[in-house]
Write a protein that holds these residues in place. Sequence first.
Motif, PDB file in Angstrom:
ATOM      1  N   ILE A  68       0.840  -1.205   0.000  1.00  0.00           N
ATOM      2  CA  ILE A  68       0.000   0.000   0.000  1.00  0.00           C
ATOM      3  C   ILE A  68       0.873   1.252   0.000  1.00  0.00           C
ATOM      4  O   ILE A  68       1.752   1.421   0.861  1.00  0.00           O
ATOM      5  CB  ILE A  68      -0.929   0.014   1.227  1.00  0.00           C
ATOM      6  CG1 ILE A  68      -1.842  -1.208   1.218  1.00  0.00           C
ATOM      7  CG2 ILE A  68      -1.759   1.292   1.259  1.00  0.00           C
ATOM      8  CD1 ILE A  68      -2.659  -1.366   2.486  1.00  0.00           C
ATOM      9  N   ASP A  69       0.661   2.115  -0.986  1.00  0.00           N
ATOM     10  CA  ASP A  69       1.412   3.370  -1.133  1.00  0.00           C
ATOM     11  C   ASP A  69       2.901   3.155  -1.364  1.00  0.00           C
ATOM     12  O   ASP A  69       3.692   4.106  -1.254  1.00  0.00           O
ATOM     13  CB  ASP A  69       1.222   4.275   0.094  1.00  0.00           C
ATOM     14  CG  ASP A  69      -0.174   4.850   0.187  1.00  0.00           C
ATOM     15  OD1 ASP A  69      -0.791   5.086  -0.865  1.00  0.00           O
ATOM     16  OD2 ASP A  69      -0.657   5.054   1.324  1.00  0.00           O
ATOM     17  N   GLU A  70       3.298   1.938  -1.688  1.00  0.00           N
ATOM     18  CA  GLU A  70       4.719   1.636  -1.864  1.00  0.00           C
ATOM     19  C   GLU A  70       5.066   1.249  -3.294  1.00  0.00           C
ATOM     20  O   GLU A  70       6.188   1.469  -3.736  1.00  0.00           O
ATOM     21  CB  GLU A  70       5.146   0.502  -0.922  1.00  0.00           C
ATOM     22  CG  GLU A  70       5.075   0.851   0.558  1.00  0.00           C
ATOM     23  CD  GLU A  70       6.066   1.927   0.959  1.00  0.00           C
ATOM     24  OE1 GLU A  70       7.134   2.040   0.302  1.00  0.00           O
ATOM     25  OE2 GLU A  70       5.776   2.668   1.921  1.00  0.00           O
TER      26      GLU A  70
ATOM     27  N   THR B  47      -3.286   2.466  -3.798  1.00  0.00           N
ATOM     28  CA  THR B  47      -2.936   3.341  -2.684  1.00  0.00           C
ATOM     29  C   THR B  47      -3.972   3.184  -1.567  1.00  0.00           C
ATOM     30  O   THR B  47      -5.034   2.588  -1.755  1.00  0.00           O
ATOM     31  CB  THR B  47      -2.920   4.803  -3.137  1.00  0.00           C
ATOM     32  OG1 THR B  47      -4.256   5.170  -3.535  1.00  0.00           O
ATOM     33  CG2 THR B  47      -1.970   5.024  -4.309  1.00  0.00           C
ATOM     34  N   GLN B  48      -3.658   3.767  -0.417  1.00  0.00           N
ATOM     35  CA  GLN B  48      -4.627   3.761   0.682  1.00  0.00           C
ATOM     36  C   GLN B  48      -5.932   4.424   0.249  1.00  0.00           C
ATOM     37  O   GLN B  48      -7.027   3.927   0.549  1.00  0.00           O
ATOM     38  CB  GLN B  48      -4.059   4.495   1.892  1.00  0.00           C
ATOM     39  CG  GLN B  48      -5.034   4.583   3.052  1.00  0.00           C
ATOM     40  CD  GLN B  48      -4.479   5.377   4.224  1.00  0.00           C
ATOM     41  OE1 GLN B  48      -3.271   5.634   4.299  1.00  0.00           O
ATOM     42  NE2 GLN B  48      -5.343   5.780   5.145  1.00  0.00           N
ATOM     43  N   GLU B  49      -5.831   5.511  -0.472  1.00  0.00           N
ATOM     44  CA  GLU B  49      -7.027   6.230  -0.914  1.00  0.00           C
ATOM     45  C   GLU B  49      -7.880   5.365  -1.842  1.00  0.00           C
ATOM     46  O   GLU B  49      -9.111   5.364  -1.743  1.00  0.00           O
ATOM     47  CB  GLU B  49      -6.625   7.524  -1.617  1.00  0.00           C
ATOM     48  CG  GLU B  49      -7.801   8.366  -2.085  1.00  0.00           C
ATOM     49  CD  GLU B  49      -7.373   9.657  -2.750  1.00  0.00           C
ATOM     50  OE1 GLU B  49      -8.262  10.443  -3.142  1.00  0.00           O
ATOM     51  OE2 GLU B  49      -6.149   9.884  -2.891  1.00  0.00           O
ATOM     52  N   GLN B  50      -7.232   4.629  -2.736  1.00  0.00           N
ATOM     53  CA  GLN B  50      -7.980   3.787  -3.665  1.00  0.00           C
ATOM     54  C   GLN B  50      -8.669   2.624  -2.943  1.00  0.00           C
ATOM     55  O   GLN B  50      -9.814   2.291  -3.229  1.00  0.00           O
ATOM     56  CB  GLN B  50      -7.043   3.264  -4.753  1.00  0.00           C
ATOM     57  CG  GLN B  50      -6.591   4.346  -5.721  1.00  0.00           C
ATOM     58  CD  GLN B  50      -5.498   3.874  -6.657  1.00  0.00           C
ATOM     59  OE1 GLN B  50      -4.660   3.038  -6.301  1.00  0.00           O
ATOM     60  NE2 GLN B  50      -5.492   4.426  -7.872  1.00  0.00           N
TER      61      GLN B  50
ATOM     62  N   PRO C 271       3.668   1.371  -7.385  1.00  0.00           N
ATOM     63  CA  PRO C 271       2.666   2.027  -8.243  1.00  0.00           C
ATOM     64  C   PRO C 271       1.719   1.061  -8.941  1.00  0.00           C
ATOM     65  O   PRO C 271       0.651   1.476  -9.399  1.00  0.00           O
ATOM     66  CB  PRO C 271       3.517   2.793  -9.260  1.00  0.00           C
ATOM     67  CG  PRO C 271       4.843   2.113  -9.248  1.00  0.00           C
ATOM     68  CD  PRO C 271       5.042   1.638  -7.853  1.00  0.00           C
TER      69      PRO C 271
END
Length: 260
Positions: free
Chosen positions: A66-68, A74-77, A70
């Motif tokens: 997560i967030d690491e 992401t956390q938001e997704q 691409p």
Amino acid sequence: MRKLFVLLTSVFLVLTLGGFTGDAGFSRGMVSVTFDDGWASQHRNALPILDKYGIPATMYIHSGAIDEQPTYMTQEQIQDFADRGHEIASHSVTHAHLREVPASQLDAELRESQATLRQLFGPAAATSFASPYAEYNEATLAAIRQVYSNQRAYDDDGTDDSGFNTRLNYDAYNLRVKFVDATTTTATVQGWIDSAKFYNAWLILGYHEVGENIGGGVYTTDTAVLDADMKAVRDSGLGIITVADGAAEALRQASANLPG
């Protein structure tokens, strides 16, 4: 031709489950849609389709990506999925081969993933688990039972890949799954759905990448195929549930060994 396909699928189901009959079924047929790994393509290409057909899914996330990376969400997704009522489940921290790691790492892969997902997405997250690479044994299962309420599984010896869960064969830590890959047609998925409906079984579908193939293997599904699959799920007449909800419903009936 459609009736023949359903008949052949049903015969295969009976043979695979050793004489499975309607008496072994739940009070209703059910289907769960799951996605593994947290690929970013699931947000881009699968989420709009799930929205379109109103289907709740279970998202198995390996938390270390997560967030690491691409190519992963992401956390938001992932929060977009959670906000729409999809289940956020665990797929370990690093997607390791859990049968091959030391006990200390196994424990960390299970507990740290759950802790991270609950910190990010709330206390309802990470009650369900899927072993990376669908690999597990008695030692990993014992550890999983200490942390999670259920495990989506796949028998490594190849003797039981039916993907159908019934009231009589129900095991919360051996939830049977039908994996969908690049070779799986909607007609095949429809046949599985028809069998689950006929026998009041619980069908779990497992997807990976959607509309992309970054991993380079067979575990990808064309966006148009996923759309057709999800339309079939919506129109199935089955109860469409997350894995956590399905496990709770199945446990109630299996414990009583009675439908209802």
